[in-house]
Scaffold this motif. Structure first.
Motif, PDB file in Angstrom:
ATOM      1  N   ASN A  12       0.818  -1.206   0.000  1.00 35.93           N
ATOM      2  CA  ASN A  12       0.000   0.000   0.000  1.00 35.93           C
ATOM      3  C   ASN A  12       0.857   1.264   0.000  1.00 35.93           C
ATOM      4  OD1 ASN A  12      -2.254   1.593   0.058  1.00 35.93           O
ATOM      5  ND2 ASN A  12      -3.280   0.347   1.603  1.00 35.93           N
ATOM      6  N   PHE A  13       1.469   1.555  -1.128  1.00 39.12           N
ATOM      7  CA  PHE A  13       2.277   2.760  -1.250  1.00 39.12           C
ATOM      8  C   PHE A  13       1.453   4.010  -0.985  1.00 39.12           C
ATOM      9  CE2 PHE A  13       4.869  -0.168  -3.838  1.00 39.12           C
ATOM     10  CZ  PHE A  13       6.116   0.080  -3.300  1.00 39.12           C
ATOM     11  N   PHE A  14       0.238   4.048  -1.516  1.00 40.91           N
ATOM     12  CA  PHE A  14      -0.570   5.248  -1.385  1.00 40.91           C
ATOM     13  C   PHE A  14      -0.974   5.501   0.064  1.00 40.91           C
ATOM     14  CE2 PHE A  14      -1.640   4.223  -5.950  1.00 40.91           C
ATOM     15  CZ  PHE A  14      -0.841   5.220  -6.468  1.00 40.91           C
ATOM     16  N   GLU A  15      -1.247   4.443   0.806  1.00 40.96           N
ATOM     17  CA  GLU A  15      -1.567   4.615   2.217  1.00 40.96           C
ATOM     18  C   GLU A  15      -0.356   5.173   2.977  1.00 40.96           C
ATOM     19  OE1 GLU A  15      -3.233   4.982   5.796  1.00 40.96           O
ATOM     20  OE2 GLU A  15      -4.236   4.698   3.870  1.00 40.96           O
ATOM     21  N   LEU A  16       0.836   4.701   2.637  1.00 42.50           N
ATOM     22  CA  LEU A  16       2.045   5.239   3.260  1.00 42.50           C
ATOM     23  C   LEU A  16       2.254   6.704   2.879  1.00 42.50           C
ATOM     24  CD1 LEU A  16       4.383   2.147   2.776  1.00 42.50           C
ATOM     25  CD2 LEU A  16       3.512   3.017   4.952  1.00 42.50           C
ATOM     26  N   PHE A  17       1.979   7.049   1.625  1.00 39.90           N
ATOM     27  CA  PHE A  17       2.039   8.451   1.219  1.00 39.90           C
ATOM     28  C   PHE A  17       1.067   9.295   2.049  1.00 39.90           C
ATOM     29  CE2 PHE A  17       3.352   7.262  -3.382  1.00 39.90           C
ATOM     30  CZ  PHE A  17       4.686   7.264  -3.034  1.00 39.90           C
ATOM     31  N   ASN A  18      -0.153   8.770   2.225  1.00 40.25           N
ATOM     32  CA  ASN A  18      -1.158   9.501   2.995  1.00 40.25           C
ATOM     33  C   ASN A  18      -0.710   9.724   4.440  1.00 40.25           C
ATOM     34  OD1 ASN A  18      -3.035   9.942   0.973  1.00 40.25           O
ATOM     35  ND2 ASN A  18      -4.173   8.064   1.388  1.00 40.25           N
ATOM     36  N   GLN A  19      -0.143   8.682   5.034  1.00 36.89           N
ATOM     37  CA  GLN A  19       0.334   8.812   6.411  1.00 36.89           C
ATOM     38  C   GLN A  19       1.434   9.873   6.503  1.00 36.89           C
ATOM     39  OE1 GLN A  19       1.499   4.946   7.927  1.00 36.89           O
ATOM     40  NE2 GLN A  19      -0.430   4.009   7.275  1.00 36.89           N
ATOM     41  N   HIS A  20       2.326   9.843   5.529  1.00 37.46           N
ATOM     42  CA  HIS A  20       3.419  10.822   5.510  1.00 37.46           C
ATOM     43  C   HIS A  20       2.862  12.227   5.305  1.00 37.46           C
ATOM     44  CE1 HIS A  20       7.293  12.644   4.798  1.00 37.46           C
ATOM     45  NE2 HIS A  20       7.922  11.482   4.886  1.00 37.46           N
ATOM     46  N   GLY A  21       1.904  12.361   4.382  1.00 37.54           N
ATOM     47  CA  GLY A  21       1.300  13.666   4.132  1.00 37.54           C
ATOM     48  C   GLY A  21       0.616  14.226   5.366  1.00 37.54           C
ATOM     49  N   ALA A  22      -0.053  13.353   6.113  1.00 37.13           N
ATOM     50  CA  ALA A  22      -0.701  13.797   7.352  1.00 37.13           C
ATOM     51  C   ALA A  22       0.330  14.284   8.359  1.00 37.13           C
ATOM     52  CB  ALA A  22      -1.531  12.655   7.945  1.00 37.13           C
ATOM     53  N   LEU A  23       1.470  13.613   8.422  1.00 40.11           N
ATOM     54  CA  LEU A  23       2.540  14.042   9.331  1.00 40.11           C
ATOM     55  C   LEU A  23       3.125  15.386   8.914  1.00 40.11           C
ATOM     56  CD1 LEU A  23       4.314  10.612   9.889  1.00 40.11           C
ATOM     57  CD2 LEU A  23       3.200  11.988  11.654  1.00 40.11           C
ATOM     58  N   ILE A  24       3.232  15.610   7.607  1.00 38.88           N
ATOM     59  CA  ILE A  24       3.708  16.910   7.119  1.00 38.88           C
ATOM     60  C   ILE A  24       2.771  18.021   7.580  1.00 38.88           C
ATOM     61  CG2 ILE A  24       3.993  18.335   5.044  1.00 38.88           C
ATOM     62  CD1 ILE A  24       5.091  15.811   3.641  1.00 38.88           C
ATOM     63  N   ALA A  25       1.468  17.800   7.419  1.00 41.59           N
ATOM     64  CA  ALA A  25       0.503  18.819   7.840  1.00 41.59           C
ATOM     65  C   ALA A  25       0.524  19.007   9.357  1.00 41.59           C
ATOM     66  CB  ALA A  25      -0.895  18.429   7.368  1.00 41.59           C
ATOM     67  N   ALA A  54       7.014  14.283  14.674  1.00 39.20           N
ATOM     68  CA  ALA A  54       6.477  14.096  13.321  1.00 39.20           C
ATOM     69  C   ALA A  54       7.588  13.747  12.339  1.00 39.20           C
ATOM     70  CB  ALA A  54       5.750  15.368  12.869  1.00 39.20           C
ATOM     71  N   GLU A  55       8.736  14.406  12.496  1.00 42.85           N
ATOM     72  CA  GLU A  55       9.861  14.132  11.582  1.00 42.85           C
ATOM     73  C   GLU A  55      10.360  12.698  11.750  1.00 42.85           C
ATOM     74  OE1 GLU A  55      13.734  13.689   9.952  1.00 42.85           O
ATOM     75  OE2 GLU A  55      13.301  13.633  12.111  1.00 42.85           O
ATOM     76  N   HIS A  56      10.472  12.230  12.973  1.00 41.45           N
ATOM     77  CA  HIS A  56      10.946  10.862  13.209  1.00 41.45           C
ATOM     78  C   HIS A  56       9.946   9.831  12.677  1.00 41.45           C
ATOM     79  CE1 HIS A  56      14.539  12.008  15.260  1.00 41.45           C
ATOM     80  NE2 HIS A  56      13.912  12.578  16.277  1.00 41.45           N
ATOM     81  N   GLU A 127      -0.212  21.735   4.123  1.00 42.83           N
ATOM     82  CA  GLU A 127      -1.576  21.201   4.084  1.00 42.83           C
ATOM     83  C   GLU A 127      -2.000  20.862   2.666  1.00 42.83           C
ATOM     84  OE1 GLU A 127      -3.285  23.440   8.089  1.00 42.83           O
ATOM     85  OE2 GLU A 127      -3.612  24.348   6.105  1.00 42.83           O
ATOM     86  N   ARG A 128      -1.568  21.681   1.706  1.00 44.69           N
ATOM     87  CA  ARG A 128      -1.905  21.382   0.303  1.00 44.69           C
ATOM     88  C   ARG A 128      -1.164  20.137  -0.186  1.00 44.69           C
ATOM     89  NH1 ARG A 128      -4.539  25.023   1.829  1.00 44.69           N
ATOM     90  NH2 ARG A 128      -5.526  26.695   0.633  1.00 44.69           N
ATOM     91  N   VAL A 129       0.066  19.941   0.283  1.00 37.78           N
ATOM     92  CA  VAL A 129       0.793  18.714  -0.067  1.00 37.78           C
ATOM     93  C   VAL A 129       0.012  17.496   0.415  1.00 37.78           C
ATOM     94  CG1 VAL A 129       2.838  17.333   0.494  1.00 37.78           C
ATOM     95  CG2 VAL A 129       3.099  19.704  -0.223  1.00 37.78           C
ATOM     96  N   ARG A 130      -0.428  17.536   1.660  1.00 40.05           N
ATOM     97  CA  ARG A 130      -1.247  16.440   2.187  1.00 40.05           C
ATOM     98  C   ARG A 130      -2.465  16.202   1.303  1.00 40.05           C
ATOM     99  NH1 ARG A 130      -4.537  18.503   6.919  1.00 40.05           N
ATOM    100  NH2 ARG A 130      -5.390  19.564   5.072  1.00 40.05           N
TER     101      ARG A 130
END
Length: 215
Positions: A12-25, A54-56, A127-130
């Motif tokens: 699930n690459f996209f789910e991992l992207f989503n998790q990362h995006g949420a951490l960025i926001a 969040a960074e870790h 937030e827009r990246v997320r």
């Protein structure tokens, strides 16, 4: 390429992207809260710790994406796109953490209004990246393609806003700041703050390429 159909087979690459995006926001919001509450040492430390956390957490997701790339034969999008996207996303949180540490290391006592304005633009970019990343699994839908491209365009505009704020901030700094040490510190901090929006624009450019290739 049919994202939803391929996803279960591929990790699930996209789910991992989503998790990362949420951490960025989340990291961006904590960073902005730290700037606003900077005069309160307890609050400042609390929000700085949230940025660090969040960074870790994002580093762990980045490592998992890269491990998954080695174990996956067929990926939902090009391998280089996956690698470039997750590492560019990780750069955003690295910068948020870097600026947080710079403020402490440089013994900054108060946050100028120009730094707050740059911070606000940075958070909106995060937030827009997320939001843009969250649209990637749905690119088979024409309305999603349009929304993703619009979000990338918004990030580009925000980056231009950050450039304008940066130029005005530098002009005021060199015109009004008489303490050379303060000038040097604030110049470095302004430059790092503006770079956050640059890295968000890098992510937007990668997402735009993915959207155009796979829609």
């Amino acid at each position: 390429m049919f994202f939803g159909k391929l996803l279960p087979r591929e990790g699930n690459f996209f789910e991992l992207f989503n998790q990362h995006g949420a951490l960025i926001a989340d990291g961006g919001r904590s960073f902005m809260s730290m700037l606003r509450e900077y005069s309160d040492a307890t609050q400042r430390e609390k929000f700085a710790a949230e940025v660090d956390g969040a960074e870790h957490a994002a580093d762990r997701i980045t490592a998992e994406v890269n491990r998954l790339l080695h174990r996956t034969f067929i990926t939902p999008i090009d391998r280089e796109q996956i690698h470039g996207l997750i590492n560019s996303m990780d750069d955003i949180l690295d910068l948020l953490q870097d600026v947080t540490e710079m403020l402490q290391l440089y013994d900054v006592r108060s946050i100028p209004e120009d730094a707050l304005r740059l911070g606000e633009v940075s958070v909106r970019c995060c937030e827009r990246v997320r939001d843009a990343v969250a649209l990637l699994p749905k690119l088979s839908q024409p309305q999603t393609v349009e929304a993703a491209l619009k979000t990338c365009e918004e990030i580009d505009k925000l980056e231009s806003d950050a450039d304008r704020i940066m130029r005005a901030a530098m002009s005021r700094l060199f015109r009004d700041e008489l303490d050379v040490r303060e000038l040097i510190k604030l110049k470095a901090i302004y430059e790092q703050l503006e770079t956050i929006s640059d890295r968000c624009e890098d992510v937007a450019n990668l997402i735009e390429g993915i959207v155009l290739e796979n829609s």
